[in-house]
Design a protein around this motif. Sequence first.
Motif, PDB file in Angstrom:
ATOM      1  N   THR A  87       0.840  -1.199   0.000  1.00 63.66           N
ATOM      2  CA  THR A  87       0.000   0.000   0.000  1.00 63.66           C
ATOM      3  C   THR A  87       0.878   1.254   0.000  1.00 63.66           C
ATOM      4  OG1 THR A  87      -0.060   0.203   2.408  1.00 63.66           O
ATOM      5  CG2 THR A  87      -1.738  -1.236   1.369  1.00 63.66           C
ATOM      6  N   PRO A  88       0.322   2.382  -0.412  1.00 64.27           N
ATOM      7  CA  PRO A  88       1.090   3.634  -0.340  1.00 64.27           C
ATOM      8  C   PRO A  88       1.597   3.925   1.078  1.00 64.27           C
ATOM      9  CG  PRO A  88      -0.830   3.948  -1.737  1.00 64.27           C
ATOM     10  CD  PRO A  88      -0.965   2.584  -1.090  1.00 64.27           C
ATOM     11  N   ALA A  89       0.808   3.592   2.082  1.00 65.97           N
ATOM     12  CA  ALA A  89       1.238   3.804   3.472  1.00 65.97           C
ATOM     13  C   ALA A  89       2.430   2.913   3.816  1.00 65.97           C
ATOM     14  CB  ALA A  89       0.082   3.539   4.437  1.00 65.97           C
ATOM     15  N   GLN A  90       2.421   1.652   3.366  1.00 64.73           N
ATOM     16  CA  GLN A  90       3.549   0.750   3.621  1.00 64.73           C
ATOM     17  C   GLN A  90       4.810   1.260   2.915  1.00 64.73           C
ATOM     18  OE1 GLN A  90       1.548  -2.856   2.248  1.00 64.73           O
ATOM     19  NE2 GLN A  90       1.747  -3.735   4.299  1.00 64.73           N
ATOM     20  N   VAL A  91       4.664   1.726   1.699  1.00 65.55           N
ATOM     21  CA  VAL A  91       5.810   2.260   0.954  1.00 65.55           C
ATOM     22  C   VAL A  91       6.377   3.473   1.688  1.00 65.55           C
ATOM     23  CG1 VAL A  91       6.531   3.362  -1.206  1.00 65.55           C
ATOM     24  CG2 VAL A  91       5.048   1.326  -1.263  1.00 65.55           C
ATOM     25  N   ALA A  92       5.513   4.373   2.138  1.00 61.22           N
ATOM     26  CA  ALA A  92       5.966   5.569   2.858  1.00 61.22           C
ATOM     27  C   ALA A  92       6.667   5.174   4.159  1.00 61.22           C
ATOM     28  CB  ALA A  92       4.787   6.497   3.137  1.00 61.22           C
ATOM     29  N   ASP A  93       6.091   4.208   4.901  1.00 61.28           N
ATOM     30  CA  ASP A  93       6.717   3.751   6.148  1.00 61.28           C
ATOM     31  C   ASP A  93       8.071   3.095   5.880  1.00 61.28           C
ATOM     32  OD1 ASP A  93       4.661   4.719   7.698  1.00 61.28           O
ATOM     33  OD2 ASP A  93       3.737   2.751   8.063  1.00 61.28           O
ATOM     34  N   ALA A  94       8.162   2.312   4.809  1.00 58.98           N
ATOM     35  CA  ALA A  94       9.431   1.667   4.474  1.00 58.98           C
ATOM     36  C   ALA A  94      10.487   2.719   4.144  1.00 58.98           C
ATOM     37  CB  ALA A  94       9.248   0.708   3.305  1.00 58.98           C
ATOM     38  N   ARG A  95      10.111   3.740   3.429  1.00 63.36           N
ATOM     39  CA  ARG A  95      11.072   4.803   3.099  1.00 63.36           C
ATOM     40  C   ARG A  95      11.526   5.546   4.352  1.00 63.36           C
ATOM     41  NH1 ARG A  95       7.993   6.449  -2.449  1.00 63.36           N
ATOM     42  NH2 ARG A  95       8.943   4.804  -3.707  1.00 63.36           N
ATOM     43  N   LYS A  96      10.600   5.782   5.269  1.00 65.12           N
ATOM     44  CA  LYS A  96      10.964   6.427   6.532  1.00 65.12           C
ATOM     45  C   LYS A  96      11.917   5.528   7.316  1.00 65.12           C
ATOM     46  CE  LYS A  96       7.892   8.584   9.092  1.00 65.12           C
ATOM     47  NZ  LYS A  96       6.772   8.855  10.038  1.00 65.12           N
ATOM     48  N   ALA A  97      11.603   4.239   7.391  1.00 63.91           N
ATOM     49  CA  ALA A  97      12.460   3.294   8.126  1.00 63.91           C
ATOM     50  C   ALA A  97      13.839   3.184   7.482  1.00 63.91           C
ATOM     51  CB  ALA A  97      11.786   1.928   8.202  1.00 63.91           C
ATOM     52  N   LEU A  98      13.910   3.257   6.158  1.00 62.88           N
ATOM     53  CA  LEU A  98      15.214   3.238   5.485  1.00 62.88           C
ATOM     54  C   LEU A  98      16.060   4.445   5.897  1.00 62.88           C
ATOM     55  CD1 LEU A  98      14.137   1.980   1.954  1.00 62.88           C
ATOM     56  CD2 LEU A  98      15.867   0.902   3.424  1.00 62.88           C
ATOM     57  N   ARG A  99      15.427   5.604   6.076  1.00 58.75           N
ATOM     58  CA  ARG A  99      16.169   6.780   6.562  1.00 58.75           C
ATOM     59  C   ARG A  99      16.660   6.537   7.991  1.00 58.75           C
ATOM     60  NH1 ARG A  99      11.943   9.269   3.814  1.00 58.75           N
ATOM     61  NH2 ARG A  99      10.827   9.789   5.740  1.00 58.75           N
ATOM     62  N   TRP A 100      15.847   5.871   8.802  1.00 63.17           N
ATOM     63  CA  TRP A 100      16.226   5.584  10.187  1.00 63.17           C
ATOM     64  C   TRP A 100      17.429   4.639  10.236  1.00 63.17           C
ATOM     65  CZ3 TRP A 100      10.936   4.558  13.080  1.00 63.17           C
ATOM     66  CH2 TRP A 100      10.221   5.764  13.152  1.00 63.17           C
ATOM     67  N   LEU A 101      17.594   3.806   9.214  1.00 64.03           N
ATOM     68  CA  LEU A 101      18.743   2.891   9.190  1.00 64.03           C
ATOM     69  C   LEU A 101      20.074   3.637   9.189  1.00 64.03           C
ATOM     70  CD1 LEU A 101      17.747   0.036   6.711  1.00 64.03           C
ATOM     71  CD2 LEU A 101      18.293  -0.192   9.133  1.00 64.03           C
ATOM     72  N   ASP A 102      20.056   4.865   8.730  1.00 65.60           N
ATOM     73  CA  ASP A 102      21.284   5.662   8.681  1.00 65.60           C
ATOM     74  C   ASP A 102      21.598   6.356  10.007  1.00 65.60           C
ATOM     75  OD1 ASP A 102      21.658   4.969   6.000  1.00 65.60           O
ATOM     76  OD2 ASP A 102      20.407   6.639   5.313  1.00 65.60           O
ATOM     77  N   GLU A 103      20.778   6.113  11.033  1.00 66.81           N
ATOM     78  CA  GLU A 103      20.932   6.806  12.311  1.00 66.81           C
ATOM     79  C   GLU A 103      21.452   5.895  13.427  1.00 66.81           C
ATOM     80  OE1 GLU A 103      17.538   9.253  13.333  1.00 66.81           O
ATOM     81  OE2 GLU A 103      17.054   9.510  11.218  1.00 66.81           O
ATOM     82  N   SER A 104      22.258   4.914  13.110  1.00 63.73           N
ATOM     83  CA  SER A 104      22.886   4.004  14.090  1.00 63.73           C
ATOM     84  C   SER A 104      21.865   3.301  15.001  1.00 63.73           C
ATOM     85  CB  SER A 104      23.903   4.759  14.951  1.00 63.73           C
ATOM     86  OG  SER A 104      24.909   5.300  14.143  1.00 63.73           O
ATOM     87  N   PRO A 105      20.935   2.565  14.418  1.00 65.18           N
ATOM     88  CA  PRO A 105      19.937   1.869  15.233  1.00 65.18           C
ATOM     89  C   PRO A 105      20.503   0.628  15.921  1.00 65.18           C
ATOM     90  CG  PRO A 105      19.665   1.275  12.944  1.00 65.18           C
ATOM     91  CD  PRO A 105      20.740   2.329  12.991  1.00 65.18           C
ATOM     92  N   ASP A 106      19.735   0.122  16.881  1.00 64.19           N
ATOM     93  CA  ASP A 106      20.011  -1.168  17.502  1.00 64.19           C
ATOM     94  C   ASP A 106      19.225  -2.229  16.735  1.00 64.19           C
ATOM     95  OD1 ASP A 106      21.640  -0.230  19.569  1.00 64.19           O
ATOM     96  OD2 ASP A 106      19.936   0.147  20.879  1.00 64.19           O
ATOM     97  N   PHE A 107      19.760  -3.447  16.715  1.00 72.18           N
ATOM     98  CA  PHE A 107      19.072  -4.576  16.087  1.00 72.18           C
ATOM     99  C   PHE A 107      19.001  -5.685  17.123  1.00 72.18           C
ATOM    100  CE2 PHE A 107      20.855  -2.151  12.660  1.00 72.18           C
ATOM    101  CZ  PHE A 107      19.888  -2.191  11.673  1.00 72.18           C
TER     102      PHE A 107
END
Length: 169
Positions: A87-107
């Motif tokens: 869905t467009p919402a899932q695509v938007a959330d995935a793009r936001k999460a991809l930006r968060w990947l550049d912020e030194s997250p924990d896994f």
Amino acid sequence: MSDKAEEQARKKFSDEGYSQQLVIQNPQGNGVDLIGRDPTTNKIIFGEVKSNGAILSEDQSYMGGPAYVRDRLDRVASQSGEWKNATPAQVADARKALRWLDESPDFKEIKYDVDADTGAVTNYRERDWDYAPGEREARVKWYDGGGGQVTSKGKPIGRGSRSRGPPKK
């Protein structure tokens, strides 16, 4: 049971300040289970939640958290493969999460026990999921919510071990 464990994990991390949360899953329930951001500290977490005896998939285990999460989010954002109907919402959330990947997250790999009869969710434990493809240590240690080391079943390690009879003379 996995839905109950994922719900409990999202609540736990929300209570810890990760109030900005994204859920990206396809109709089969596959995707990234836990994506959270603490807006106060900007700390970010990506987690794979398992219940009872479930283990990481081959991809999740081999790739490690950073590569696996990026791969799945890229698929959603580009609407490829099993995500062609995202869905467009899932695509938007995935793009936001991809930006968060550049912020030194924990896994984290997160595990709960879920009672099949009552649905009760207990025995939180986590372990590091932050390694490069093919570099997972043979024995990744589990920890409880307080940071104490536990077994894969959640039993404490090294905290007042039980007596096994009288001391030897």
